[in-house]
Scaffold this active site. Structure first.
Site, short mmCIF file in Angstrom:
data_model
loop_
_atom_site.label_atom_id
_atom_site.label_comp_id
_atom_site.label_asym_id
_atom_site.label_seq_id
_atom_site.Cartn_x
_atom_site.Cartn_y
_atom_site.Cartn_z
N HIS A 135 -25.37 -49.21 -33.15
CA HIS A 135 -25.02 -47.44 -32.80
C HIS A 135 -25.73 -47.16 -31.63
CE1 HIS A 135 -23.17 -43.80 -33.69
NE2 HIS A 135 -24.18 -43.22 -33.08
N ALA A 136 -25.08 -46.74 -30.77
CA ALA A 136 -25.78 -46.25 -29.30
C ALA A 136 -26.65 -45.23 -29.59
CB ALA A 136 -24.77 -45.62 -28.40
N HIS A 145 -23.69 -39.80 -22.18
CA HIS A 145 -23.99 -39.13 -23.39
C HIS A 145 -25.56 -39.83 -23.51
CE1 HIS A 145 -24.23 -37.40 -27.34
NE2 HIS A 145 -25.07 -38.63 -27.60
N GLU A 146 -25.84 -40.88 -23.59
CA GLU A 146 -27.38 -41.53 -24.02
C GLU A 146 -28.08 -41.30 -22.73
OE1 GLU A 146 -27.80 -42.32 -26.75
OE2 GLU A 146 -25.85 -42.56 -27.50
N HIS A 201 -29.77 -37.78 -23.02
CA HIS A 201 -30.76 -37.90 -23.75
C HIS A 201 -32.14 -38.23 -22.88
CE1 HIS A 201 -28.89 -37.14 -27.57
NE2 HIS A 201 -28.12 -38.03 -27.82
N GLU A 211 -27.57 -33.32 -27.68
CA GLU A 211 -26.39 -34.05 -27.81
C GLU A 211 -25.17 -33.55 -26.76
OE1 GLU A 211 -26.14 -36.77 -29.53
OE2 GLU A 211 -27.95 -36.27 -30.84
N HIS A 244 -24.90 -42.13 -39.21
CA HIS A 244 -25.61 -41.12 -39.61
C HIS A 244 -25.97 -40.94 -40.83
CE1 HIS A 244 -23.68 -41.10 -35.59
NE2 HIS A 244 -24.63 -40.42 -35.15
N TYR A 302 -23.53 -32.45 -33.43
CA TYR A 302 -22.35 -32.85 -32.74
C TYR A 302 -21.41 -31.82 -32.81
CZ TYR A 302 -24.98 -37.38 -33.32
OH TYR A 302 -25.90 -38.33 -33.29
O1 X8Z Z 1 -23.97 -40.62 -32.63
C1 X8Z Z 1 -23.60 -40.67 -31.49
C2 X8Z Z 1 -24.08 -40.77 -29.85
C3 X8Z Z 1 -25.64 -41.10 -30.24
S1 X8Z Z 1 -26.80 -39.75 -30.53
C4 X8Z Z 1 -23.69 -42.39 -29.75
N1 X8Z Z 1 -22.36 -39.67 -31.60
C5 X8Z Z 1 -21.71 -39.22 -32.68
C6 X8Z Z 1 -21.06 -40.52 -33.38
O2 X8Z Z 1 -20.88 -41.48 -32.84
O3 X8Z Z 1 -20.62 -40.51 -34.48
C7 X8Z Z 1 -21.87 -39.11 -30.38
C8 X8Z Z 1 -20.70 -38.17 -30.44
C9 X8Z Z 1 -20.93 -38.22 -32.28
ZN ZN Z 2 -26.66 -38.43 -29.05
#
Ligand code: X8Z
Ligand code: ZN
Length: 614
Positions: free
Chosen positions: A355-356, A385-386, A389, A413, A513, A523
């Site tokens: 997960h990024a 997105h990354e 951060h 975010e 998450h 988000y």
């Molecule tokens: O988790 C993330 C990022 C890292 S903070 C890739 N996002 C959420 C997800 O993937 O569920 C970005 C948008 C929503």
């Molecule tokens: Zn993020």
């Protein structure tokens, strides 16, 4: 590591016991001091305490970040144990400091000191009970859950095993109902064993939150937004109510198109959409099924994934491309160590948390991302997105450690996403990826693609924490975990489980998450705010075309204004940060509504005669 607000920890640290650290400068302290008070403490003592706390935290956070980085890049029992051990130490220290900070609740101190004391009290994502055995147990559970997610695989009857990346790729491209279902079920079933661990984690974290004076962990999370916790929850409902008609129109149209594609027996036109048909494992973004809903005569005629491939963009070149956007705004290039220490591709020989995430390992300039990049347009956005951060982390790195965070977690975010909104056809042409900019007759196609990602996401962005808040408060008991999850998914998203699920499943755990303990409301906030930021920056960049065609590429003025907000870190209530960029202090969904206004008109036209809703 992953950004704990104070860059206390990086973003999305899986085992993030720490995270957001939003102030509540004007709110009466929520905590009950656990540490006995002797003589009344003084303002000088408060300052001295904060200075010592900052020094202790800085060192521990760096140690925790390193342990987390390794554990997330190389999942084994040993790296998990080491991460748990250092996080146990860090959590215990922060709990102790939070209680000590509460001793100054009634002391007259200057605004800056008050804010830092409040931030310290709110620094943890999961508070541990002061009982050291329980602190250790909680840290162990968090590390284990994170590792379980990272290692998750679905093994078919023939013995071949698939990881999340492989299954996600099939979900994105397959238009075969049964094949998508197999992937969906295969992945969701990996989460079932997390259930007892998660249940115990909830008990322990709640005990910790109560010791800090909060009703439960959810109440603690809601208290980090420079406003009363209940007022914050009400604000979310208000924002959702304003964007819901747009979501419902999109849902109605997409369901109709899916009905045409798979048959209305499989996609009934008065019920929620089966969750596996939307091109994404969690049905959180739908851009991958653009081809199914592409508007006739206004398809822009290009596919970013294909453009990247045609121009030879590999993973590294994709990251360099994203960096170049930030450079064009006037941000300094990423440090050399970013390129040598980041993880860009999935290693062949070990388990990693794919997960990024974006990291700041030394609270200075040791910035990194960790991603298993796929060569797609979708991932090109995630890279922006990354990096958002990382540039934020760098912008606030001169501030006191407790201010090394974003204005609120939604801001962190929103930054990279704001930049990614500038990846317009005009921009793609400027950087040589696209030959010809499609004319305005193709705007509905462009807006549709964007809405499938940004508008479709909104209810998902809300419901993950609606579920957790109910779990933490006890409104949802462990015997109801899965039922409550699907109730919310139906209610908010209008999607349903494609096969019968039961309480032996733990479908919330299939979303990173949840086992990763990263709050999710951020988000939702980001998806509203990024359109506000984009609009404000486009005005500064003097791009006076339609907002969905605006790109702030090359605008040093927009970059400077953005940087001014980033440099504020968490030093001021988020409303002031909002004001500095947009000229007003509120979260406001009129920007996202204006952006998609032409699409709303199109959808309403398409939906005429259809029965919408579920
Ligand atoms: O988790 C993330 C990022 C890292 S903070 C890739 N996002 C959420 C997800 O993937 O569920 C970005 C948008 C929503
Ligand atoms: Zn993020």
């Amino acid at each position: 590591m992953k950004s704990l607000q104070p860059s206390l920890i990086a973003f999305l640290v899986s085992t993030a016991l720490l995270a957001g650290c939003q102030p509540a400068a004007d709110k009466p302290a929520a905590t009950t001091p656990v540490v006995a008070e002797a003589a009344a403490p003084t303002a000088e003592q408060a300052k001295a305490f904060l200075q010592q706390a900052a020094a202790d935290l800085d060192a521990l956070i760096i140690e925790s970040g390193r342990a987390e980085w390794i554990a997330n890049n190389f999942i084994t029992e040993d790296t998990e144990a080491l991460a748990a051990s250092v996080n146990e130490k860090l959590t215990a220290k922060i709990v102790k400091m939070a209680n000590e900070a509460a001793k100054f609740n009634q002391v007259q101190v200057d605004a800056d000191t008050r804010r830092q004391l409040e931030l310290l009290k709110q620094a943890l994502t999961l508070a541990a009970p002061t009982d050291s055995t329980k602190t250790a147990e909680l840290a162990g559970l968090a590390a284990k859950l994170n590792g379980m997610y990272g290692k998750g695989k679905y093994c078919k009857a023939d013995g071949t095993c698939l990881d999340l990346g492989q299954m996600s790729a099939t979900m994105a491209s397959s238009r075969n109902y049964d094949e998508q279902l197999e992937m969906w079920k295969g992945w969701h079933d990996t989460a079932a064993p997390m259930r007892p661990l998660y249940q115990r984690q909830v008990e322990l974290a709640n005990e910790g939150a109560r010791e800090l004076g909060y009703a439960d962990t959810g109440a603690m999370w809601r208290s980090k937004y420079d406003m009363d916790a209940d007022a914050f929850a009400a604000e979310l409902d208000k924002q959702w109510a304003t964007v819901k008609p747009l979501y419902q129109a999109l849902h109605c149209h997409v369901r109709a198109k899916l009905g045409e594609k798979y048959g209305t027996d499989k996609v009934p036109q008065d019920k929620p959409i089966p969750a596996h048909l939307l091109g994404n494992m969690w049905a959180q973004t739908w851009g991958n099924i653009y081809d199914v809903v592409a508007p006739e005569n206004s398809d822009p005629g290009y596919d970013l994934t294909k453009l990247l491939a045609d121009k030879g963009y590999d993973e590294l070149k994709m990251v360099k491309g994203a960096e170049a956007f930030f450079s064009s705004l006037g941000f300094a290039p990423l440090p050399e160590t970013f390129w040598t220490r980041s993880l860009f591709t999935k290693p062949r020989d070990r388990d990693v948390v794919c997960h990024a995430s974006a990291w700041n390992l030394d609270n200075k300039d040791d910035l990194r991302i960790k991603m298993c990049i796929e060569r797609t347009g979708e991932e090109f956005s995630v890279i922006h997105h990354e990096l958002g951060h990382n540039y934020y982390q760098r912008a606030y790195n001169k501030l006191p450690i407790l201010y090394q965070g974003s204005a609120n977690d939604g801001f962190h975010e929103a930054i990279g996403d704001t930049i990614a909104l500038s990846i317009t056809p005009k921009y793609l042409q400027q950087i040589g990826l696209l030959e010809q900019v499609p004319d305005e007759s193709k705007d509905i196609g462009l807006l549709m693609k964007m809405a499938l990602d940004k508008v479709a996401f909104l209810p998902f962005g809300l419901l993950v924490d609606q579920w957790r808040w109910q779990v933490f408060s006890g409104k949802v008991t462990p015997e109801q975990y899965n039922e409550a999850w699907w109730k919310l998914r139906e209610q908010y998203q209008g999607v349903s489980a494609p096969v019968a699920r039961s309480e032996s499943d733990f479908d919330a755990g299939a979303k990173y998450h949840v086992p990763g303990n990263t709050p999710y409301t951020r988000y939702f906030l980001a998806h509203i705010q990024q359109f506000q930021f984009h609009k404000a920056l486009c005005e500064i960049a003097k791009d006076d075309g339609p907002i969905h065609r605006c790109s702030i590429y090359n605008s040093k003025e927009a970059g400077a204004k953005l940087n001014t907000m980033l440099e504020m870190g968490a030093s001021k209530p988020w409303q002031e940060a909002m004001q500095s960029l947009t000229g007003q202090p509120n979260m406001d969904s009129s920007a996202i509504l204006a952006y998609f206004a032409p699409l709303q008109t199109y959808l309403d036209e398409q939906n005429k005669g259809r029965t919408c809703g579920w």
